[in-house]
Structure formats: structure tokens, C-alpha cells
Design a protein around this motif. Structure first.
Motif, PDB file in Angstrom:
ATOM      1  N   MET A  27      24.754  41.031  45.653  1.00 28.72           N
ATOM      2  CA  MET A  27      24.337  39.950  46.556  1.00 28.72           C
ATOM      3  C   MET A  27      23.846  40.529  47.882  1.00 28.72           C
ATOM      4  O   MET A  27      22.791  40.134  48.389  1.00 28.72           O
ATOM      5  N   ALA A  28      24.591  41.490  48.408  1.00 28.60           N
ATOM      6  CA  ALA A  28      24.173  42.073  49.673  1.00 28.60           C
ATOM      7  C   ALA A  28      22.871  42.862  49.485  1.00 28.60           C
ATOM      8  O   ALA A  28      22.034  42.922  50.380  1.00 28.60           O
ATOM      9  N   ASP A  83      40.239  42.127  53.446  1.00 28.57           N
ATOM     10  CA  ASP A  83      40.810  41.302  52.383  1.00 28.57           C
ATOM     11  C   ASP A  83      42.180  40.716  52.751  1.00 28.57           C
ATOM     12  O   ASP A  83      42.816  40.067  51.927  1.00 28.57           O
ATOM     13  N   ARG A 131      39.874  37.501  56.008  1.00 25.12           N
ATOM     14  CA  ARG A 131      39.072  36.474  55.336  1.00 25.12           C
ATOM     15  C   ARG A 131      38.798  35.297  56.254  1.00 25.12           C
ATOM     16  O   ARG A 131      37.713  34.724  56.263  1.00 25.12           O
ATOM     17  N   SER A 185      36.086  36.227  58.568  1.00 22.11           N
ATOM     18  CA  SER A 185      34.799  36.194  57.875  1.00 22.11           C
ATOM     19  C   SER A 185      34.250  34.780  57.800  1.00 22.11           C
ATOM     20  O   SER A 185      33.069  34.538  58.052  1.00 22.11           O
ATOM     21  N   ASN A 186      35.119  33.843  57.437  1.00 21.22           N
ATOM     22  CA  ASN A 186      34.679  32.455  57.307  1.00 21.22           C
ATOM     23  C   ASN A 186      34.329  31.848  58.665  1.00 21.22           C
ATOM     24  O   ASN A 186      33.371  31.081  58.777  1.00 21.22           O
ATOM     25  N   ILE A 217      40.414  25.979  54.622  1.00 16.20           N
ATOM     26  CA  ILE A 217      39.727  26.455  53.419  1.00 16.20           C
ATOM     27  C   ILE A 217      40.220  27.850  53.020  1.00 16.20           C
ATOM     28  O   ILE A 217      40.486  28.123  51.853  1.00 16.20           O
ATOM     29  N   THR A 218      40.373  28.727  54.010  1.00 13.52           N
ATOM     30  CA  THR A 218      40.867  30.074  53.704  1.00 13.52           C
ATOM     31  C   THR A 218      42.267  29.994  53.093  1.00 13.52           C
ATOM     32  O   THR A 218      42.588  30.690  52.133  1.00 13.52           O
ATOM     33  N   PHE A 220      41.974  28.597  49.447  1.00 11.85           N
ATOM     34  CA  PHE A 220      41.331  29.470  48.474  1.00 11.85           C
ATOM     35  C   PHE A 220      42.043  30.807  48.311  1.00 11.85           C
ATOM     36  O   PHE A 220      42.111  31.357  47.226  1.00 11.85           O
ATOM     37  N   PHE A 221      42.546  31.330  49.443  1.00 13.61           N
ATOM     38  CA  PHE A 221      43.089  32.681  49.380  1.00 13.61           C
ATOM     39  C   PHE A 221      44.558  32.753  49.788  1.00 13.61           C
ATOM     40  O   PHE A 221      45.159  33.802  49.779  1.00 13.61           O
ATOM     41  N   ILE A 259      28.967  40.061  55.341  1.00 17.32           N
ATOM     42  CA  ILE A 259      29.053  40.789  54.071  1.00 17.32           C
ATOM     43  C   ILE A 259      28.873  42.289  54.304  1.00 17.32           C
ATOM     44  O   ILE A 259      29.631  43.112  53.781  1.00 17.32           O
ATOM     45  N   ALA A 307      37.402  44.743  48.667  1.00 22.36           N
ATOM     46  CA  ALA A 307      37.341  44.799  47.211  1.00 22.36           C
ATOM     47  C   ALA A 307      36.256  43.851  46.696  1.00 22.36           C
ATOM     48  O   ALA A 307      35.670  44.074  45.640  1.00 22.36           O
ATOM     49  N   ASN A 308      35.996  42.799  47.453  1.00 22.33           N
ATOM     50  CA  ASN A 308      34.995  41.819  47.044  1.00 22.33           C
ATOM     51  C   ASN A 308      34.312  41.235  48.294  1.00 22.33           C
ATOM     52  O   ASN A 308      34.698  40.179  48.781  1.00 22.33           O
ATOM     53  N   THR A 310      31.640  39.705  48.890  1.00 25.59           N
ATOM     54  CA  THR A 310      30.914  38.432  48.844  1.00 25.59           C
ATOM     55  C   THR A 310      31.812  37.233  48.530  1.00 25.59           C
ATOM     56  O   THR A 310      31.325  36.118  48.422  1.00 25.59           O
ATOM     57  N   GLU A 311      33.130  37.468  48.390  1.00 22.23           N
ATOM     58  CA  GLU A 311      34.026  36.365  48.007  1.00 22.23           C
ATOM     59  C   GLU A 311      34.067  35.251  49.042  1.00 22.23           C
ATOM     60  O   GLU A 311      34.509  34.150  48.758  1.00 22.23           O
ATOM     61  N   ILE A 312      33.596  35.559  50.259  1.00 17.67           N
ATOM     62  CA  ILE A 312      33.688  34.554  51.331  1.00 17.67           C
ATOM     63  C   ILE A 312      32.435  33.677  51.421  1.00 17.67           C
ATOM     64  O   ILE A 312      32.354  32.810  52.276  1.00 17.67           O
ATOM     65  N   ILE A 313      31.469  33.915  50.538  1.00 20.73           N
ATOM     66  CA  ILE A 313      30.222  33.125  50.620  1.00 20.73           C
ATOM     67  C   ILE A 313      30.501  31.639  50.412  1.00 20.73           C
ATOM     68  O   ILE A 313      30.144  30.804  51.243  1.00 20.73           O
ATOM     69  N   LEU A 314      31.156  31.327  49.322  1.00 21.61           N
ATOM     70  CA  LEU A 314      31.411  29.920  48.987  1.00 21.61           C
ATOM     71  C   LEU A 314      32.255  29.234  50.063  1.00 21.61           C
ATOM     72  O   LEU A 314      31.943  28.124  50.506  1.00 21.61           O
ATOM     73  N   THR A 315      33.297  29.933  50.510  1.00 14.16           N
ATOM     74  CA  THR A 315      34.174  29.336  51.519  1.00 14.16           C
ATOM     75  C   THR A 315      33.442  29.165  52.852  1.00 14.16           C
ATOM     76  O   THR A 315      33.643  28.177  53.550  1.00 14.16           O
TER      77      THR A 315
END
Lengths: 173, 193
Positions: free
Chosen positions: A1-2, A113, A118, A121-122, A167-168, A171-172, B151, B160-161, B163-168
Motif C-alpha cells: 500500500m505504501a 504497534d 496506534r 497514528s489515527n 475506535i482505536t 479495534f485494537f 504509514i 508489524a503492519n 497499514t493497519e490504521i488505514i481503515l480506523t
């Protein structure tokens, strides 16, 4: 994706140029006209940018925000919100570079992670430098009466911060 | 409004620094404030020049019109005060698209150009129009679809991933933008009485 993201800009530029070539536009002339406008725009926004950077520097370096969020710390801890995210959330509307610096710092110390990684990031994705953008965009056209623009922008930011956390967590968490 | 923030930043920042014995820092901070602004402008200049150049090509070839026509149904709902063929629509759409792809630096030139187009038909030059405010709400909400910078940074720090935050991210963006738009809509309704 990147990796895919690397294609966006070149495809965009190539697409525009090839389409214009196909339409027999004087591409080079057009570019020069536009580029000149870009230089004019830069001069137009210069006072607003300089004014905002000047005030932002003084404000951020006074560490007033750190002082304010030391009071919120107990409340956040009891809600399960990682304290490290607060500086980022509060600086987000003011300065993009400062926010990125804090996020990098979070990644370094807790890893991308981790929950706070996370969340950061969001948060970065869902809000923008509201105050800076408002000053820049309205400053460029000399609009001083901005009505409810700031309230709406900051309200959206606040909702963004809260929803990023929920949301974080969903989901996580 | 920006005036108040500006004054607030400088006054609170200065007084708080002085109260904590940082008068020397404050002194140098004030003196170098200008050059930091110029540095930021110099970083922006090449991108602005490049993108306004490229977009002029898109405008002259009517590709921008084509794009504007494509997104018009959606945008005319968001900007009811804009006439259907308003020149700002193409730039507003390009700005949103660039933001959506995480290309913040490309979005700014389009956004400034959109504001310029909107200002041309503004009867009160010192007052924001409804369309300007709605546009800024969308802009400051950051309509991100692919958060490219995040990203890249996540990759750099060995996620580890990445792109996992794209959807959120998309979900959170969506909610914050809807909130901003509803706020704007209600204010507008109130102003119209």
C-alpha cells in the motif's frame, strides 16, 4: 500500500500532461503562467505565515500546554487514556511539524504497534492543523471576520480526538 | 478570531515564560521568530510553484472542469451557495482529493486557489462567505483516505503492519468531518433565521 502510494503523484502529473498534450494545449506556457501565480501566492501568504509561526513559537516554547495538561493527568489516567497522547492532541490544531515530532517520539518510545502508537497514528490521520490552516487561508485573501469557522473546525477536531480514541480501543484494545 | 488566538499565544506564552525565569529564551525566541516563518515559506515555495504550474495545465486543458463536473453532484449539496459552474469547484475538489491521498503539500496550493476564486465573488471582502467556512471545515477535518506520512513513519519504526490504521483513520476522519459539517449546517440555518 505504501509502495502504491508512491505512484499517486507521478501518475497524477503524467496524466495531466498527457491529457493536455492530447488536447493540444501549450503546456509549457501554461506551466509558466501557473508557476508565476504560485510565486505571487507565496508572497501573498507570507505575512500570515510569518505572523503565525512567530506566535506559535513563543506559545509552544513557553511549555504552557504541558503545565495545563499536568492538571488533566489524573482524570485521563482514570479513564484509561494514555497520558502521552495529550500533548499531541493539544498541539495538533496549531502546528503540523510539532505534532509529527511528538508522534515520532511516541513511536520511538512505545513502538507504532502499542496502543498509544496506534492512537497517535489515527489521531494524525483524522484531524488537521485547524488554527494554522484558518490563519493561512483567510490571511491569504485578507478575510478577518471568520464567523463560526474556528468553532466548527475545533469542534470537528474534538470529535475526531474522541472518536480516534474509541475506535482505536474498539479495534485494537 | 485569528487576532484573538494570535494575541493569546503571544501574551500567555510570553508571561508564562517570564514567570518561569525564561526571559533570555523568550528574547531569542522573539528575535528568531521571523526567520522560522521565512524558512517555512521557503519550504512551501517550490511546492506551491510546481503545483500551481501543473494545475494551470489541467485548467487550460479543461481537465479540471471535467473533474469538477464529476464531483459536482456531491459538492453542490455541500456548497448550496455556489453556482453550478463556479470556478472554485474544481479547486475545492482537487484540494479534497489531494488531502484524501495524504498529499498535504499539494493540497495547500489548491486550497489557496479555491479561496481566491471564492473571494472574487464575495460582496464583503473582509467577511468569510458560507462556502469558505464549509470548505475550511472540510479542510481542517483532514479528509484522509491514505495517511501516507503516518504509514511511512510506521514503516520506519518497524511496525508489524504499517497499514493497519488505514481503515480506523478513515472511520475517525469520517466522524469528525460529519460532526464539523453538522455544526456548520446548524450555524448556517440559524443565521438564515
Amino acid at each position: 500500500m505504501a509502495n502504491l502510494a508512491n505512484y499517486i503523484v507521478p501518475v497524477f502529473v503524467l496524466g495531466i500532461i498527457l491529457y493536455a498534450f492530447h488536447k493540444k494545449v501549450n503546456i509549457y506556457e501554461s506551466f509558466l503562467v501557473g508557476a508565476k501565480e504560485g510565486i505571487v501566492t507565496t508572497f501573498k501568504i507570507a505575512p500570515a505565515v510569518i505572523a503565525m509561526v512567530f506566535a506559535t513559537n513563543i506559545f509552544l516554547n513557553s511549555h504552557f500546554l504541558e503545565f495545563v495538561f499536568s492538571y488533566f493527568q489524573p482524570l485521563l489516567t482514570s479513564l484509561g487514556i494514555p497520558i502521552q497522547i495529550l500533548p499531541m492532541a493539544m498541539i495538533r490544531p496549531i502546528s503540523g511539524t510539532a505534532t509529527l515530532a511528538i508522534m515520532t517520539n511516541i513511536f520511538q518510545n512505545y513502538g507504532p504497534d502499542s496502543f498509544v502508537g496506534r492512537l497517535a497514528s489515527n489521531l494524525q490521520g483524522c484531524t488537521d492543523t485547524t488554527i494554522y490552516v484558518l490563519a493561512l487561508y483567510f490571511g491569504s485573501i485578507k478575510v478577518t471576520k471568520t464567523k463560526h469557522a474556528l468553532q466548527a473546525g475545533l469542534f470537528a477536531d474534538l470529535v475526531g480526538i474522541i472518536s480516534a480514541f474509541i475506535i482505536t480501543w474498539l479495534f485494537f484494545g | 478570531m485569528v487576532t484573538y488566538i494570535w494575541v493569546f499565544f503571544i501574551v500567555i506564552g510570553s508571561l508564562f515564560t517570564i514567570a518561569n525565569g525564561g526571559i533570555a529564551n523568550l528574547n531569542s525566541e522573539i528575535l528568531k521568530g521571523g526567520s522560522d516563518g521565512i524558512k517555512l515559506l521557503l519550504d512551501m515555495l517550490p511546492l506551491l510553484v510546481l503545483w500551481t504550474g501543473i494545475m494551470q495545465i489541467a485548467e487550460d486543458s479543461h481537465l479540471l472542469d471535467l473533474f469538477a463536473k464529476l464531483v459536482r453532484p456531491l459538492l453542490s449539496k455541500l456548497f448550496p451557495s455556489l453556482p453550478k459552474d463556479h470556478p472554485a469547484i474544481g479547486y475545492i475538489a482537487s484540494n479534497i482529493a489531494a488531502n484524501a491521498l495524504g498529499l498535504g503539500s499539494a493540497a495547500t496550493p489548491f486550497g489557496l486557489k479555491a479561496m481566491e476564486c471564492l473571494q472574487k465573488e464575495n460582496p464583503q471582502k473582509d467577511t468569510a462567505t458560507e462556502a469558505m467556512i464549509t470548505f475550511l471545515v472540510l479542510n481542517t477535518g483532514g479528509v484522509t483516505v491514505i495517511p501516507t506520512t503516518v504509514i511511512a513513519l510506521r514503516m520506519m519504526y518497524q511496525s508489524a503492519n504499517p497499514t493497519e490504521i488505514i481503515l480506523t483513520s478513515i472511520l475517525a476522519t469520517f466522524i469528525s468531518n460529519i460532526a464539523g459539517l453538522i455544526f456548520d449546517y446548524r450555524k448556517r440555518r440559524k443565521n438564515h433565521g
